[in-house]
Design an enzyme around this catalytic site. Structure first.
Site, PDB file in Angstrom:
ATOM      1  NE  ARG A  36      -2.723  -2.311   2.916  1.00 19.82           N
ATOM      2  CZ  ARG A  36      -3.051  -2.508   4.188  1.00 19.82           C
ATOM      3  NH1 ARG A  36      -3.651  -1.563   4.865  1.00 19.82           N
ATOM      4  NH2 ARG A  36      -2.759  -3.647   4.794  1.00 19.82           N
TER       5      ARG A  36
ATOM      6  CD  GLU B  27       1.324 -10.874  18.222  1.00 18.60           C
ATOM      7  OE1 GLU B  27       0.761 -10.524  17.179  1.00 18.60           O
ATOM      8  OE2 GLU B  27       0.756 -10.934  19.337  1.00 18.60           O
TER       9      GLU B  27
HETATM   10  O1  LIG Z   1       3.016  -1.192  11.672  1.00 19.02           O
HETATM   11  P1  LIG Z   1       2.820  -2.627  11.260  1.00 19.02           P
HETATM   12  O2  LIG Z   1       2.315  -3.491  12.371  1.00 19.02           O
HETATM   13  O3  LIG Z   1       4.059  -3.189  10.610  1.00 19.02           O
HETATM   14  O4  LIG Z   1       1.628  -2.677  10.214  1.00 19.02           O
HETATM   15  C1  LIG Z   1       1.515  -1.765   9.152  1.00 19.02           C
HETATM   16  C2  LIG Z   1       1.794  -2.419   7.837  1.00 19.02           C
HETATM   17  O5  LIG Z   1       0.804  -3.442   7.597  1.00 19.02           O
HETATM   18  C3  LIG Z   1       0.183  -3.195   6.343  1.00 19.02           C
HETATM   19  O6  LIG Z   1       0.837  -3.843   5.308  1.00 19.02           O
HETATM   20  P2  LIG Z   1       0.703  -5.422   5.017  1.00 19.02           P
HETATM   21  O7  LIG Z   1       1.943  -6.098   5.521  1.00 19.02           O
HETATM   22  O8  LIG Z   1      -0.621  -5.892   5.530  1.00 19.02           O
HETATM   23  O9  LIG Z   1       0.784  -5.497   3.437  1.00 19.02           O
HETATM   24  P3  LIG Z   1      -0.062  -4.836   2.264  1.00 19.02           P
HETATM   25  O10 LIG Z   1       0.287  -3.356   2.238  1.00 19.02           O
HETATM   26  O11 LIG Z   1       0.452  -5.544   1.066  1.00 19.02           O
HETATM   27  O12 LIG Z   1      -1.542  -5.060   2.526  1.00 19.02           O
HETATM   28  C4  LIG Z   1       0.303  -1.707   6.149  1.00 19.02           C
HETATM   29  O13 LIG Z   1       0.167  -1.341   4.782  1.00 19.02           O
HETATM   30  C5  LIG Z   1       1.665  -1.408   6.720  1.00 19.02           C
HETATM   31  O14 LIG Z   1       2.708  -1.608   5.762  1.00 19.02           O
HETATM   32  N1  LIG Z   2      -5.661  -2.190  11.575  1.00 20.72           N
HETATM   33  C1  LIG Z   2      -5.130  -2.145  10.361  1.00 20.72           C
HETATM   34  N2  LIG Z   2      -5.828  -1.609   9.315  1.00 20.72           N
HETATM   35  C2  LIG Z   2      -5.290  -1.583   8.077  1.00 20.72           C
HETATM   36  N3  LIG Z   2      -4.061  -2.034   7.791  1.00 20.72           N
HETATM   37  C3  LIG Z   2      -3.327  -2.551   8.793  1.00 20.72           C
HETATM   38  N4  LIG Z   2      -2.073  -3.063   8.812  1.00 20.72           N
HETATM   39  C4  LIG Z   2      -1.807  -3.453  10.084  1.00 20.72           C
HETATM   40  N5  LIG Z   2      -2.844  -3.199  10.884  1.00 20.72           N
HETATM   41  C5  LIG Z   2      -3.815  -2.634  10.107  1.00 20.72           C
END
Ligand SMILES: O=P(O)(O)OC[C@H]1O[C@H](OP(=O)(O)OP(=O)(O)O)[C@H](O)[C@@H]1O
Ligand SMILES: Nc1ncnc2[nH]cnc12
Length: 183
Positions: A69, A106
């Site tokens: 994202r 985690e």
């Molecule tokens: O602060 P954190 O606990 O690390 O979580 C935040 C991350 O999680 C989500 O990405 P995700 O790994 O779900 O991948 P995506 O963007 O491909 O959906 C979001 O876009 C951040 O990169």
């Molecule tokens: N609560 C949340 N909503 C959307 N993206 C996330 N990535 C990690 N935690 C999330």
């Protein structure tokens, strides 16, 4: 009427939908795609991010986006500013010589990678992502860029989940800014 910054932030906040129990029970998922499905909100979000960069990070030379994202923002911001757009991806997705950084989740661990020839020592990098939750992803990206001897000037996210205190692990001295805060 010209909208001031606070009004624009409130408008953006109202456009981001949340989904309880997605992708699993107990998680309130903040869906950036619900906001950018609307053209006016795309423009508003881009304006707010650019205003922040112009105020806080105007010396930036590269926008580094976190898979996946974060890529929504890294290319469009870099294109608007005329600076480099650099992806950080999960292991095994980038061709050529890469620098890797392993970090703990985690449960278990993961690896982030960056293409070695996209980044140069001392380059002023701003990391962008949609959301900071535990801060694990953004902290790992800071450490990866530091391993490349980049100059990390800050981290910029659209949303920050403050109750998770994701900032706590980001190394001291790195500026962190988010447009919207939720508990
Ligand atoms: O602060 P954190 O606990 O690390 O979580 C935040 C991350 O999680 C989500 O990405 P995700 O790994 O779900 O991948 P995506 O963007 O491909 O959906 C979001 O876009 C951040 O990169
Ligand atoms: N609560 C949340 N909503 C959307 N993206 C996330 N990535 C990690 N935690 C999330």
């Amino acid at each position: 009427m010209v909208k001031d910054h606070e009004q624009k932030l409130a408008e953006l906040k109202s456009k981001i939908k949340s989904y309880p129990d997605f992708p699993k029970k107990g998680i309130l998922f903040w869906d950036i795609f619900s906001a950018i499905a609307d053209g006016a909100t795309c423009k508003l979000l881009q304006t707010l991010l650019l205003e922040t960069i112009q105020v806080k990070y105007k010396d930036v030379e590269a926008i580094v986006g976190l898979e996946s994202r974060g890529f929504l923002f890294s290319f469009s911001l870099a294109a608007a500013l005329g600076v480099s757009s650099i992806p950080v991806r999960k292991k095994g997705k980038l061709p050529g010589e890469v620098v890797s950084y392993k970090y703990d989740l985690e449960y278990g661990s993961d690896v982030l990678e960056i293409q070695k020839d996209t980044i140069r020592p001392g380059q002023k990098c701003l990391i962008v992502d949609d959301l900071i939750a535990t801060g694990g992803s953004i902290t790992a990206a800071v450490n990866l860029l530091k391993a490349c001897q980049a100059d990390v000037i800050g981290c910029l996210a659209v949303i920050e989940l403050e109750s998770l205190n994701g900032r706590k692990n980001i190394p001291d001295g790195i500026s962190v800014h988010s447009l919207i805060k939720h508990d």
